[in-house]
Design a protein around this motif. Structure first.
Motif, PDB file in Angstrom:
ATOM      1  N   GLY A  72       1.708   5.614  -7.215  1.00 16.20           N
ATOM      2  CA  GLY A  72       0.430   5.797  -7.917  1.00 16.20           C
ATOM      3  C   GLY A  72       0.336   7.117  -8.662  1.00 16.20           C
ATOM      4  N   PRO A  73       0.572   8.258  -7.990  1.00 15.30           N
ATOM      5  CA  PRO A  73       0.472   9.537  -8.708  1.00 15.30           C
ATOM      6  C   PRO A  73       1.471   9.653  -9.862  1.00 15.30           C
ATOM      7  CG  PRO A  73       0.445   9.869  -6.332  1.00 15.30           C
ATOM      8  CD  PRO A  73       0.786   8.432  -6.551  1.00 15.30           C
ATOM      9  N   ARG A  74       2.669   9.123  -9.664  1.00 18.49           N
ATOM     10  CA  ARG A  74       3.656   9.194 -10.752  1.00 18.49           C
ATOM     11  C   ARG A  74       3.179   8.402 -11.971  1.00 18.49           C
ATOM     12  NH1 ARG A  74       9.632   7.918  -8.655  1.00 18.49           N
ATOM     13  NH2 ARG A  74      10.037   8.113 -10.892  1.00 18.49           N
TER      14      ARG A  74
ATOM     15  N   LEU B 131       0.075   7.673 -12.641  1.00 16.17           N
ATOM     16  CA  LEU B 131      -1.102   8.354 -13.205  1.00 16.17           C
ATOM     17  C   LEU B 131      -0.643   9.504 -14.119  1.00 16.17           C
ATOM     18  CD1 LEU B 131      -4.161   8.213 -13.065  1.00 16.17           C
ATOM     19  CD2 LEU B 131      -4.119   9.833 -11.172  1.00 16.17           C
ATOM     20  N   GLY B 132       0.339  10.276 -13.641  1.00 13.16           N
ATOM     21  CA  GLY B 132       0.893  11.361 -14.458  1.00 13.16           C
ATOM     22  C   GLY B 132       1.508  10.815 -15.742  1.00 13.16           C
TER      23      GLY B 132
ATOM     24  N   LEU C 221      -8.579  -1.061  -5.945  1.00 11.92           N
ATOM     25  CA  LEU C 221      -7.456  -1.983  -6.210  1.00 11.92           C
ATOM     26  C   LEU C 221      -7.605  -3.266  -5.390  1.00 11.92           C
ATOM     27  CD1 LEU C 221      -4.743  -2.443  -7.641  1.00 11.92           C
ATOM     28  CD2 LEU C 221      -3.627  -1.293  -5.733  1.00 11.92           C
TER      29      LEU C 221
ATOM     30  N   ARG D  42      -0.001  12.074 -19.269  1.00 10.44           N
ATOM     31  CA  ARG D  42       0.824  12.879 -20.172  1.00 10.44           C
ATOM     32  C   ARG D  42       1.083  12.166 -21.492  1.00 10.44           C
ATOM     33  NH1 ARG D  42       3.023  14.491 -15.109  1.00 10.44           N
ATOM     34  NH2 ARG D  42       4.425  12.710 -15.114  1.00 10.44           N
TER      35      ARG D  42
ATOM     36  N   GLU E  70      -6.472   5.811 -14.839  1.00 12.68           N
ATOM     37  CA  GLU E  70      -6.631   5.156 -13.520  1.00 12.68           C
ATOM     38  C   GLU E  70      -6.693   3.634 -13.679  1.00 12.68           C
ATOM     39  OE1 GLU E  70      -9.982   6.945 -11.547  1.00 12.68           O
ATOM     40  OE2 GLU E  70      -9.110   8.931 -11.800  1.00 12.68           O
ATOM     41  N   ASP E  71      -7.416   3.176 -14.709  1.00  9.56           N
ATOM     42  CA  ASP E  71      -7.491   1.725 -14.942  1.00  9.56           C
ATOM     43  C   ASP E  71      -6.104   1.145 -15.226  1.00  9.56           C
ATOM     44  OD1 ASP E  71     -10.165   1.846 -14.595  1.00  9.56           O
ATOM     45  OD2 ASP E  71     -10.695   1.705 -16.731  1.00  9.56           O
TER      46      ASP E  71
ATOM     47  N   LEU F  33       1.552  -7.304  -8.257  1.00  8.87           N
ATOM     48  CA  LEU F  33       1.146  -8.370  -7.321  1.00  8.87           C
ATOM     49  C   LEU F  33       1.415  -9.746  -7.907  1.00  8.87           C
ATOM     50  CD1 LEU F  33      -2.245  -6.867  -6.122  1.00  8.87           C
ATOM     51  CD2 LEU F  33      -0.251  -7.284  -4.696  1.00  8.87           C
TER      52      LEU F  33
ATOM     53  N   GLU G  90       0.830  -1.205   0.000  1.00  8.75           N
ATOM     54  CA  GLU G  90       0.000   0.000   0.000  1.00  8.75           C
ATOM     55  C   GLU G  90       0.865   1.257   0.000  1.00  8.75           C
ATOM     56  OE1 GLU G  90      -3.253  -0.130   2.687  1.00  8.75           O
ATOM     57  OE2 GLU G  90      -4.003  -1.992   1.810  1.00  8.75           O
TER      58      GLU G  90
ATOM     59  N   ASP H  18       2.378  15.626 -10.877  1.00  5.67           N
ATOM     60  CA  ASP H  18       1.611  14.374 -10.967  1.00  5.67           C
ATOM     61  C   ASP H  18       0.236  14.563 -10.336  1.00  5.67           C
ATOM     62  OD1 ASP H  18       3.620  12.898 -12.224  1.00  5.67           O
ATOM     63  OD2 ASP H  18       4.661  12.645 -10.312  1.00  5.67           O
ATOM     64  N   PRO H  19      -0.820  14.130 -11.019  1.00  6.05           N
ATOM     65  CA  PRO H  19      -2.155  14.274 -10.431  1.00  6.05           C
ATOM     66  C   PRO H  19      -2.332  13.300  -9.259  1.00  6.05           C
ATOM     67  CG  PRO H  19      -2.261  13.084 -12.506  1.00  6.05           C
ATOM     68  CD  PRO H  19      -0.842  13.474 -12.333  1.00  6.05           C
TER      69      PRO H  19
ATOM     70  N   LEU I 244      -4.012  10.429  -6.865  1.00  6.27           N
ATOM     71  CA  LEU I 244      -4.885   9.271  -7.115  1.00  6.27           C
ATOM     72  C   LEU I 244      -6.276   9.574  -6.564  1.00  6.27           C
ATOM     73  CD1 LEU I 244      -2.665   6.235  -6.073  1.00  6.27           C
ATOM     74  CD2 LEU I 244      -3.416   6.797  -8.375  1.00  6.27           C
TER      75      LEU I 244
ATOM     76  N   VAL J 109       1.867   1.815  -3.494  1.00  2.00           N
ATOM     77  CA  VAL J 109       0.752   2.397  -4.254  1.00  2.00           C
ATOM     78  C   VAL J 109       0.665   3.892  -3.978  1.00  2.00           C
ATOM     79  CG1 VAL J 109      -1.759   2.408  -4.549  1.00  2.00           C
ATOM     80  CG2 VAL J 109      -0.547   0.239  -4.294  1.00  2.00           C
TER      81      VAL J 109
ATOM     82  N   PHE K 297      -9.112   4.859  -4.780  1.00  2.00           N
ATOM     83  CA  PHE K 297      -8.264   4.022  -5.641  1.00  2.00           C
ATOM     84  C   PHE K 297      -7.822   2.737  -4.929  1.00  2.00           C
ATOM     85  CE2 PHE K 297      -4.272   2.589  -7.450  1.00  2.00           C
ATOM     86  CZ  PHE K 297      -4.584   2.523  -8.790  1.00  2.00           C
ATOM     87  N   LEU K 298      -7.383   2.898  -3.685  1.00  2.00           N
ATOM     88  CA  LEU K 298      -6.888   1.706  -2.968  1.00  2.00           C
ATOM     89  C   LEU K 298      -8.004   0.676  -2.759  1.00  2.00           C
ATOM     90  CD1 LEU K 298      -4.331   2.613  -0.179  1.00  2.00           C
ATOM     91  CD2 LEU K 298      -4.231   0.724  -1.809  1.00  2.00           C
TER      92      LEU K 298
ATOM     93  N   VAL L 275      -3.220   2.369 -14.256  1.00  2.00           N
ATOM     94  CA  VAL L 275      -2.420   2.368 -13.018  1.00  2.00           C
ATOM     95  C   VAL L 275      -2.808   1.144 -12.186  1.00  2.00           C
ATOM     96  CG1 VAL L 275      -1.942   3.596 -10.868  1.00  2.00           C
ATOM     97  CG2 VAL L 275      -2.134   4.865 -13.004  1.00  2.00           C
ATOM     98  N   GLN L 276      -4.111   0.890 -12.130  1.00  2.70           N
ATOM     99  CA  GLN L 276      -4.569  -0.286 -11.375  1.00  2.70           C
ATOM    100  C   GLN L 276      -3.969  -1.568 -11.974  1.00  2.70           C
ATOM    101  OE1 GLN L 276      -8.713  -0.490  -9.937  1.00  2.70           O
ATOM    102  NE2 GLN L 276      -8.847  -2.338 -11.139  1.00  2.70           N
TER     103      GLN L 276
ATOM    104  N   PHE M  86      -0.406  -2.118 -10.844  1.00  2.18           N
ATOM    105  CA  PHE M  86      -0.250  -2.678  -9.500  1.00  2.18           C
ATOM    106  C   PHE M  86      -0.705  -4.143  -9.428  1.00  2.18           C
ATOM    107  CE2 PHE M  86      -0.274   1.907  -8.294  1.00  2.18           C
ATOM    108  CZ  PHE M  86       1.031   1.924  -7.850  1.00  2.18           C
ATOM    109  N   LEU M  87      -1.732  -4.484 -10.223  1.00  4.35           N
ATOM    110  CA  LEU M  87      -2.150  -5.896 -10.243  1.00  4.35           C
ATOM    111  C   LEU M  87      -1.031  -6.766 -10.819  1.00  4.35           C
ATOM    112  CD1 LEU M  87      -5.881  -5.588 -11.374  1.00  4.35           C
ATOM    113  CD2 LEU M  87      -5.041  -6.251  -9.120  1.00  4.35           C
TER     114      LEU M  87
END
Lengths: 178, 237
Positions: free
Chosen positions: A26-28, A30-31, B45, A35, A44-45, A55, A19, B34-35, B37, A22, B41-42, A47-48, A51-52
């Motif tokens: 996560g923000p990096r 997403l950016g 996930l 961009r 967002e999908d 895992l 976590e 960076d925007p 999250l 994340v 989000f967590l 980024v998810q 992380f999946l």
């Protein structure tokens, strides 16, 4: 604590460490996707998905490399897969954060909206140049890591970054004056 | 501890340009934060992580039928190139058997089959010397041709009787026809009659002439040519 430490802890079975990764990366990520042209929901999908995948593949992570470079490599591969599957959709979806294309960087710089002018100039660059600046400048990865992700020699990364910044400077010359 | 980020430029970059590009890189970093999250989000996930993900490995582990089907698929996929390679290495097989075979009808029970007729001996007709030296070159050529046809006819008749003898009921009497005007059907019947009856007497020159005449006039693949093909084979050898 570095990203590498967190991934090592997660490998050792500490779920909180994941976590923290994340929250940190996560923000990096997403950016990164935004961009490169992904609309907010898709970014967002993706980024998810990164992380999946982390895992699923945490046992493959070798602590010798940088954690952010490893995650960005996964992100780039996912982006390439996505572009292959839906090339036209990704480029046609409007990006609400991108500046109005009717107004150029010079006009924006004159208006004092310098950040917007830089973003506009960046968005106007070819995708491979944008990707290079994203990894080497915006994500602040060492050239060695960028070279590994893009599959090109480190010296090539250095010269390409130089020419990409020159080109960006040509796109918004008034920034220097500012 | 990571080293602080700094822009690394080629050595030949002038100091002024290096300053400008470093400033530009700084602008770029400042302009593209960076925007954050989204707050959920967590949670999303975690939900995605717990959702069952279909994987072939798990499916194979759980389902025996799927394992069997996958094994069969792998076996067949592997067998096709192996069989193809074996066939290619062996090359084409030996003589192929006929697609359709004609079997003579079996004799009825209680009826004794006739012993097969011995192959007849064909003795070529040898003309007398006077005949060969005959009246003149043109007549001699026609006579020689007629003799060749008769000999071929004798061979063909012997083969015919051995292979097809008695299969067809034909009028074996020699017809009294003007061969110079005979129709292709009559000519074909005459050939069959000669083959069936073993009539190897010299073929009248006008008959041969008529056959050639009709053959030349008939179109390729026509009925006339089909009827006269036997005669033409005798004529041309």
């Amino acid at each position: 604590m570095t990203g590498e430490d967190r991934l090592r802890r997660f490998q050792a079975g500490d779920p909180e460490a994941f976590e923290e990764v994340v929250q940190d990366m996560g923000p990096r990520l997403l950016g990164f996707f935004r961009r490169l042209g992904a609309p907010p929901g898709l970014a967002e999908d993706l980024v998810q998905d990164v992380f999946l995948r982390v895992l699923q593949r945490i046992d493959r992570y070798r602590p010798s490399g940088r954690a952010d470079a490893w995650l960005l490599r996964i992100a780039r591969n996912l982006w390439i897969d996505h572009r292959r599957r839906r090339r036209p959709a990704a480029s046609l979806e409007p990006d609400p954060e991108l500046p109005d294309p009717g107004e150029g960087p010079r006009e924006r710089a004159e208006r004092g909206d310098r950040a917007s002018a830089v973003r506009f100039a960046l968005a106007a660059l070819p995708e491979d140049t944008r990707e290079l600046l994203e990894l080497a400048v915006l994500q602040r990865l060492p050239y060695r890591e960028v070279a590994g992700i893009l599959g090109i020699p480190e010296g090539t990364v250095k010269s390409r970054v130089f020419y990409a910044l020159r080109r960006l400077r040509e796109e918004c010359p008034d920034l220097e004056e500012a | 501890m990571k080293e602080a980020w700094r822009l690394d430029l080629p050595a030949e970059t002038g100091p002024e340009e290096a300053r400008e590009l470093e400033a530009l890189a700084g602008h770029l970093q400042a302009a593209c934060p960076d925007p954050p999250l989204p707050p959920d989000f967590l949670a999303r996930l975690r939900a995605a992580r717990e959702a069952p993900v279909w994987s072939l490995r798990d499916a194979l582990r759980r389902n025996a039928v799927l394992r069997l089907a996958a094994g069969l698929l792998v076996l067949l996929t592997g067998a096709v190139p192996v069989v193809a390679a074996v066939v290619l290495l062996q090359g084409p097989g030996g003589e192929r058997g006929p697609v359709i075979r004609w079997e003579p009808p079996a004799p009825r029970p209680g009826v004794e089959a006739e012993p097969p007729e011995a192959a007849p001996e064909v003795v070529p007709e040898v003309p007398d010397l006077e005949e060969i030296l005959g009246p003149g070159p043109a007549a001699r050529e026609a006579w020689l041709r007629s003799l060749e046809v008769s000999n071929r006819l004798a061979r063909a008749a012997a083969r015919w009787r051995q292979e097809h003898g008695g299969l067809r009921s034909l009028d074996l009497e020699a017809p009294d026809l003007d061969w110079s005007r005979a129709a292709p059907e009559a000519l074909a019947r005459e050939l069959e009659r000669r083959l069936e009856s073993g009539d190897t007497r010299p073929v009248p020159a006008e008959l041969l002439q008529r056959v050639e005449e009709l053959w030349r006039a008939a179109a390729e693949g026509s009925e006339t040519r089909r009827l006269l093909r036997g005669w033409m084979e005798l004529l041309e050898g």
